[in-house]
Structures are given as structure tokens and as C-alpha cells.
Design a protein around this motif. Structure first.
Motif, PDB file in Angstrom:
ATOM      1  N   UNK A  52     -11.895   5.667   7.095  1.00  0.00           N
ATOM      2  CA  UNK A  52     -11.798   5.874   8.546  1.00  0.00           C
ATOM      3  C   UNK A  52     -11.611   4.563   9.304  1.00  0.00           C
ATOM      4  N   UNK A  53     -10.672   3.761   8.816  1.00  0.00           N
ATOM      5  CA  UNK A  53     -10.360   2.492   9.467  1.00  0.00           C
ATOM      6  C   UNK A  53      -8.841   2.296   9.495  1.00  0.00           C
ATOM      7  N   UNK A  54      -8.394   1.496  10.423  1.00  0.00           N
ATOM      8  CA  UNK A  54      -6.973   1.148  10.442  1.00  0.00           C
ATOM      9  C   UNK A  54      -6.717  -0.142   9.667  1.00  0.00           C
ATOM     10  N   UNK A  55      -7.795  -0.809   9.232  1.00  0.00           N
ATOM     11  CA  UNK A  55      -7.653  -2.058   8.476  1.00  0.00           C
ATOM     12  C   UNK A  55      -7.030  -1.767   7.114  1.00  0.00           C
ATOM     13  N   UNK A  56      -6.021  -2.560   6.766  1.00  0.00           N
ATOM     14  CA  UNK A  56      -5.365  -2.426   5.467  1.00  0.00           C
ATOM     15  C   UNK A  56      -5.911  -3.514   4.544  1.00  0.00           C
ATOM     16  N   UNK A  57      -6.781  -3.121   3.637  1.00  0.00           N
ATOM     17  CA  UNK A  57      -7.435  -4.054   2.725  1.00  0.00           C
ATOM     18  C   UNK A  57      -6.507  -4.437   1.581  1.00  0.00           C
ATOM     19  N   UNK A  95       5.553   9.607  -4.201  1.00  0.00           N
ATOM     20  CA  UNK A  95       4.847   8.324  -4.184  1.00  0.00           C
ATOM     21  C   UNK A  95       3.732   8.371  -3.150  1.00  0.00           C
ATOM     22  N   UNK A  96       2.583   7.820  -3.506  1.00  0.00           N
ATOM     23  CA  UNK A  96       1.476   7.709  -2.558  1.00  0.00           C
ATOM     24  C   UNK A  96       1.129   6.243  -2.379  1.00  0.00           C
ATOM     25  N   UNK A  97       1.029   5.845  -1.130  1.00  0.00           N
ATOM     26  CA  UNK A  97       0.621   4.493  -0.769  1.00  0.00           C
ATOM     27  C   UNK A  97      -0.913   4.471  -0.818  1.00  0.00           C
ATOM     28  N   UNK A  98      -1.459   3.930  -1.910  1.00  0.00           N
ATOM     29  CA  UNK A  98      -2.909   3.940  -2.110  1.00  0.00           C
ATOM     30  C   UNK A  98      -3.636   3.053  -1.097  1.00  0.00           C
ATOM     31  N   UNK A  99      -2.967   2.018  -0.619  1.00  0.00           N
ATOM     32  CA  UNK A  99      -3.586   1.138   0.384  1.00  0.00           C
ATOM     33  C   UNK A  99      -3.822   1.910   1.684  1.00  0.00           C
ATOM     34  N   UNK A 100      -2.822   2.669   2.104  1.00  0.00           N
ATOM     35  CA  UNK A 100      -2.963   3.486   3.316  1.00  0.00           C
ATOM     36  C   UNK A 100      -4.025   4.562   3.116  1.00  0.00           C
ATOM     37  N   UNK A 101      -4.018   5.197   1.932  1.00  0.00           N
ATOM     38  CA  UNK A 101      -5.010   6.243   1.652  1.00  0.00           C
ATOM     39  C   UNK A 101      -6.426   5.672   1.646  1.00  0.00           C
TER      40      UNK A 101
END
Length: 187
Positions: free
Chosen positions: A137-142, A125-131
Motif C-alpha cells: 500500500x505504497x507508491x514507493x518503488x523499492x 508478464x507481471x511487474x513484481x516491483x509494482x506488485x
């Protein structure tokens, strides 16, 4: 193992404005799937599986958010059948899959544990939000809709409908892949 195709999954679940009523856990009412060919970067399949809740009801708030009515989901399949469909139609246990954040994965884990239904997915599983955050290059989770704006992509369909959200998340994955910012082993 099928590494060419990636299942992009988005679920909608029963929800309430505020706390859930006693004895009514949040349950999946829609499973959206978009199949993404990672070699051609084309969306090659799209589905929306309506799921009949067994232990909760669709609130007015939930209908406003998702557009799904109690009558629509009452005509859906039960949760076990939805999980079986994911296995049969989308080879969910074999293919890598992605969702926007970890909510969808956790909701499946919780509901499978609570109902005794076999978890339909494999462990890739890949967390697309984190990717997406890492790719920018941000820590903001959109949120997905904000991520589409950042990427300059249109929101297609109805936000908070599983099939449409999975389709839009796949567009974001395509964008990240074209920019070389999606992990090669994720599809």
C-alpha cells in the motif's frame, strides 16, 4: 498453457559508469531464471545463462557491479541461443513470467528488435516491483534488495547476478502470494 509454473527472470546487461560508448548498445550478458511452482509456492528450478555480447563490451564498472568478467561472458552463448534455451528449457512463450520492474522485458524487446531474434516470451508478464509496492500500500518503488529488507527476507547469493536475483525475486513473490497480494492469473 502452463498456469502452475511461473518463470521469474532477471537480466544483467553491459553497462558503463555514465553514458555508453558510441556504437555500444546495452546488451544482455546474463539471463537468470527461477521457476516458481505457484501451487506449492516452492522454487523448483534455477539457472544462469551467460550471454556473449555481440555489439558491446563488459566494462570495469559492469564487472564491479555484476562480478561478470569479459572472459566469463565471452564463453557464454549468443543471444539467439539464449532466447532459444528460454523457449526449450522454460517454455517461455507459454508460461507467465515476472521480473523486478519493466527493465528486463524492455531490454529483451529492444535487443530482439535490434538483432532480428524472435522475442522468447508470451504476453503474460507481471511487474513484481509494482506488485510489491501495491502489496505494501505504497507508491514507493523499492529496489529488490530494499524490498527483501522490508519483507524481512534475506538476500541470498550475489546481488546483480541474474540467477541469484531471480531466486530472490521469487522469494518476494512467494511472500506476496502467502499474503494474498499476488494476482492469481500470474502463475
Amino acid at each position: 498453457m502452463d498456469d502452475r509454473l511461473l518463470n521469474v527472470v532477471d537480466v544483467e546487461a553491459t553497462c558503463w559508469e555514465g553514458a555508453s560508448p558510441d556504437g555500444q548498445p546495452s546488451e544482455i550478458i546474463e539471463v537468470g531464471v527461477c521457476v516458481l511452482d505457484m501451487r506449492t509456492l516452492e522454487r523448483v528450478g534455477r539457472d544462469s545463462i551467460l550471454v556473449r555480447p555481440a555489439r558491446s563490451s563488459v566494462s570495469e564498472f559492469c564487472t564491479r557491479l555484476t562480478t561478470l568478467t569479459p572472459e566469463q561472458v565471452a564463453a557464454g552463448v549468443d543471444f539467439a541461443s539464449a532466447c532459444a534455451l528460454l523457449g526449450q528449457r522454460y517454455r517461455a512463450s507459454e508460461r507467465a513470467w515476472a521480473s523486478w520492474g519493466d527493465y528486463d522485458r524492455r531490454q529483451f524487446e529492444r535487443q530482439c528488435a535490434a538483432t532480428g531474434v524472435r522475442y522468447p516470451f508470451g504476453d503474460r508478464h507481471t511487474n513484481a516491483k509494482r506488485m510489491f509496492a501495491e502489496s505494501r500500500d505504497t507508491s514507493k518503488r523499492f529496489g529488490m534488495d530494499a524490498a527483501l529488507q522490508v519483507a524481512g527476507l534475506p538476500l541470498e547469493g550475489t546481488h546483480h547476478r541474474g540467477g541469484d536475483d531471480a531466486w530472490n525475486i521469487a522469494a518476494l513473490i512467494i511472500d506476496m502470494s502467502r499474503r494474498g497480494r499476488w494476482p492469481a492469473s500470474s502463475g
